[in-house]
Enzyme design. Sequence first.
Site, PDB file in Angstrom:
ATOM      1  N   ASP A  48      -1.131  10.622  14.194  1.00 29.91           N
ATOM      2  CA  ASP A  48      -0.601  11.344  15.357  1.00 29.91           C
ATOM      3  C   ASP A  48       0.821  11.823  15.083  1.00 29.91           C
ATOM      4  O   ASP A  48       1.550  11.198  14.306  1.00 29.91           O
ATOM      5  CB  ASP A  48      -0.587  10.439  16.595  1.00 29.91           C
ATOM      6  CG  ASP A  48      -1.987  10.136  17.123  1.00 29.91           C
ATOM      7  OD1 ASP A  48      -2.898  10.930  16.842  1.00 29.91           O
ATOM      8  OD2 ASP A  48      -2.154   9.116  17.806  1.00 29.91           O
ATOM      9  N   TYR A  76      -0.988  -1.157  10.112  1.00 28.06           N
ATOM     10  CA  TYR A  76      -0.009  -0.508  10.987  1.00 28.06           C
ATOM     11  C   TYR A  76       0.970  -1.531  11.543  1.00 28.06           C
ATOM     12  O   TYR A  76       0.614  -2.698  11.732  1.00 28.06           O
ATOM     13  CB  TYR A  76      -0.704   0.150  12.182  1.00 28.06           C
ATOM     14  CG  TYR A  76      -1.662   1.252  11.846  1.00 28.06           C
ATOM     15  CD1 TYR A  76      -1.253   2.584  11.794  1.00 28.06           C
ATOM     16  CD2 TYR A  76      -3.007   0.980  11.595  1.00 28.06           C
ATOM     17  CE1 TYR A  76      -2.136   3.608  11.504  1.00 28.06           C
ATOM     18  CE2 TYR A  76      -3.903   1.996  11.288  1.00 28.06           C
ATOM     19  CZ  TYR A  76      -3.463   3.301  11.248  1.00 28.06           C
ATOM     20  OH  TYR A  76      -4.348   4.310  10.950  1.00 28.06           O
ATOM     21  N   ASP A  90       0.429   6.659  24.914  1.00 29.16           N
ATOM     22  CA  ASP A  90       1.649   6.647  24.101  1.00 29.16           C
ATOM     23  C   ASP A  90       2.712   7.477  24.817  1.00 29.16           C
ATOM     24  O   ASP A  90       2.608   7.709  26.030  1.00 29.16           O
ATOM     25  CB  ASP A  90       1.367   7.146  22.672  1.00 29.16           C
ATOM     26  CG  ASP A  90       0.927   8.609  22.631  1.00 29.16           C
ATOM     27  OD1 ASP A  90       0.927   9.287  23.683  1.00 29.16           O
ATOM     28  OD2 ASP A  90       0.580   9.085  21.530  1.00 29.16           O
ATOM     29  N   ARG A 182      -3.455   3.411  19.719  1.00 25.09           N
ATOM     30  CA  ARG A 182      -3.117   3.719  21.120  1.00 25.09           C
ATOM     31  C   ARG A 182      -4.127   3.072  22.072  1.00 25.09           C
ATOM     32  O   ARG A 182      -3.766   2.533  23.119  1.00 25.09           O
ATOM     33  CB  ARG A 182      -3.120   5.238  21.351  1.00 25.09           C
ATOM     34  CG  ARG A 182      -1.940   5.945  20.758  1.00 25.09           C
ATOM     35  CD  ARG A 182      -2.001   7.427  21.048  1.00 25.09           C
ATOM     36  NE  ARG A 182      -3.045   8.104  20.303  1.00 25.09           N
ATOM     37  CZ  ARG A 182      -3.870   9.031  20.812  1.00 25.09           C
ATOM     38  NH1 ARG A 182      -3.786   9.356  22.075  1.00 25.09           N
ATOM     39  NH2 ARG A 182      -4.755   9.612  20.046  1.00 25.09           N
TER      40      ARG A 182
END
Length: 237
Positions: A48, A76, A90, A182
């Site tokens: 993203d 992550y 987000d 997310r």
Amino acid sequence: MDFIKGEVLYFNKPLGWTSFDLVNKFRYKLSRKLKIKKIKVGHAGTLDPLATGVMILCTGKATKRIEEFQYQIKEYVATLKIGETTPSFDLETEIDATYSTDHITRELVEQVLQTFTGTIQQVPPVFSACNVDGKRAYELARKGKEVELKSKTLVIDEIELLSCELPVLQIRVVCSKGTYIRALARDIGQALDSGAHLTGLERTRVGDITLEQCMDTEEIDSFLDKMIEIEENKIDV
């Protein structure tokens, strides 16, 4: 390096760039340096715009390896804010609801996180590139249309709580292809009987490739100049 025959390159995608921004920037610079109008460049796994970190680019015939990289394990580091939700899960959209966090403790967070390890079902975010009747889900969501997405099976190998300064959490996640961090933030918020959204995301590893092995975008010109010089010297010899 033979970029036409095919090379695999590792980049640290900057904040605010789409995955295609990075591909287009590198392809443009590569074409100019090689004085070639067209050269195939693709990426192995979307990030993203609000995420940073490891992105693998393949050139030429190496683009055939993209699927191989897409199926590798990802790691992550994510920052979540508890007690607030947004439609996109987000910072792309504004806060749409707030919830109490008085009942949340570090111990509760630790317990909840462990319920997300293993094989789980996850509904992707409506603000995503999922296909809905031939259109991207985010295109419909941004127009205010209702989007219904089916849950997907995925695997989360590890979740580690790195810091807990409520209402902000930082977690490390090791997961399979197709995991939306997310959406994980959304689900963690719900499991805490509150809400949550993602405020920061960095992909720190794809397979064995870590951030330390990645090139910053500011290095592209000097990297290409160096590689081309090496090739030219080989030819001279």
